[in-house]
Design an enzyme around this catalytic site. Structure first.
Site, short mmCIF file in Angstrom:
data_model
loop_
_atom_site.label_atom_id
_atom_site.label_comp_id
_atom_site.label_asym_id
_atom_site.label_seq_id
_atom_site.Cartn_x
_atom_site.Cartn_y
_atom_site.Cartn_z
N THR A 150 60.66 -25.10 16.41
CA THR A 150 60.14 -26.45 15.85
C THR A 150 59.51 -26.31 14.54
O THR A 150 58.92 -25.16 14.20
CB THR A 150 59.41 -27.06 16.88
N GLY A 180 63.21 -32.55 24.62
CA GLY A 180 61.66 -31.67 24.56
C GLY A 180 60.38 -32.52 24.30
O GLY A 180 60.52 -33.98 24.32
N ASP A 181 59.39 -31.77 23.94
CA ASP A 181 58.14 -32.44 23.66
C ASP A 181 58.11 -33.12 22.19
O ASP A 181 57.36 -33.95 22.09
CB ASP A 181 56.89 -31.43 23.78
N THR A 201 54.28 -26.93 18.97
CA THR A 201 55.39 -26.14 19.03
C THR A 201 55.21 -25.11 20.35
O THR A 201 54.21 -24.53 20.56
CB THR A 201 55.66 -25.25 17.54
N GLY A 202 56.51 -24.99 20.57
CA GLY A 202 56.57 -23.98 21.88
C GLY A 202 57.54 -24.61 22.94
O GLY A 202 58.42 -25.60 22.73
N GLY A 204 59.01 -26.93 25.25
CA GLY A 204 58.82 -28.44 25.44
C GLY A 204 58.13 -28.80 26.68
O GLY A 204 57.37 -29.66 26.96
N1 GLY Z 1 59.15 -27.72 21.20
C1 GLY Z 1 60.53 -27.84 21.01
C2 GLY Z 1 61.05 -28.26 22.45
O1 GLY Z 1 60.88 -27.54 23.30
O2 GLY Z 1 62.15 -28.85 22.19
#
Ligand code: GLY
Length: 280
Positions: A150, A180-181, A201-202, A204
């Site tokens: 991300t 994701g998040d 970031t990480g 999600g």
């Molecule tokens: N942080 C991005 C995802 O998990 O999609």
């Protein structure tokens, strides 16, 4: 009011051979956003411009550098949010957009909705004049090498408004259709003028469960700096057993960042300079 902008190139790892290019591209992203802020542009303009630079680079997991899903295709998510009215635009599961962050901004500004997905989002973006490409052409050759997760940016402009932009290819080999998040407000990013803005970031799934950026922004106040909040929220995030990190800007224009991964490249405005690091 100081002009503030910080970007990240994704929590995770990058090949040592790429570190200099990664930091240089993060600096370029800040320079692109800073140019808007210096000309009286909005925090929204700044974060979109910064994220577009990172999306265009094959070094980051977003836009052209996106990882592939289990079907071997890039499926991207992006979101933008401004802190004055809490307006949001997001796209999810898009395969044919070179700059998903700009599509997200158009969703916010030119539709009555906040979140469009897949072909509907692509058709809308095409109608708005964005570059639409074949899904195959999004697969950058570098993709098999390491890249973080991300990209994102948060900013404070001269009028005191904050904004966040986040863009991602998601998790490597994720199930097709998985979101994701990143496009979820309060998870991948959150902005509120009275407090500040944060971008995550990480992994999600854990960021969504922890509502990491909503939580972080609510912890900010005049007395607690962005850096103090970034440090304080990571142990809470650890309870959700996720890898990742976040960048933040507070109402005073102070920036902060923290991560629990080996690396999380960042760059930010520091007076007349742009500073960049691969990790905290
Ligand atoms: N942080 C991005 C995802 O998990 O999609």
């Amino acid at each position: 009011m100081p002009l503030s902008l910080i970007v990240h190139g994704g929590a995770g790892t990058h090949r040592p051979a790429d570190h200099l290019s990664v930091m240089e591209t993060c600096r370029d992203a800040v320079a692109a956003g800073r140019a808007y802020l210096q000309q009286g542009g909005s925090a929204l303009d700044a974060v979109e411009a910064a994220v577009r630079i990172l999306e265009d680079s094959p070094l980051f997991n977003a836009g052209y550098g996106s990882v592939i899903n289990a079907d071997g295709m890039c499926e991207m998510d992006a979101m933008i949010m401004e802190g004055e009215r809490g307006m949001i635009g997001a796209v999810g599961g898009v395969k044919r957009l070179r700059n998903p962050i700009t599509a997200a901004r158009l969703v916010m500004e030119r539709t009555p909705h906040h979140f469009l997905i897949a072909e509907g989002a692509e058709r809308f973006a095409e109608r708005e004049g964005l570059i639409v490409v074949s899904p195959e052409s999004m697969i950058a050759p570098h993709r098999l090498s390491e890249s973080g997760d991300t990209v994102g940016a948060v900013a404070l402009d001269g009028a005191g408004h904050v904004a966040v932009a986040v863009s991602t290819g998601g998790l490597h080999h994720k199930m097709p259709g998985r979101i994701g998040d990143s496009p979820i407000p309060g998870a991948g990013g959150y902005a509120e003028d009275f407090l500040g803005a944060a971008c995550a970031t990480g992994v999600g799934e854990t960021i969504m469960r922890s509502m990491l950026t909503f939580r972080a922004v609510q912890m900010m106040s005049a007395q607690i700096s962005a850096q103090a909040v970034a440090d304080a929220v990571m142990p809470i995030y650890a309870r959700f057993e996720g890898d990742g990190g976040l960048i933040m800007v507070d109402k005073q224009g102070r920036v902060g960042f923290a991560h629990n991964t080996p690396l999380m490249p960042v760059a930010w405005i520091d007076g007349d300079e742009i500073k960049a690091q691969m990790s905290r």
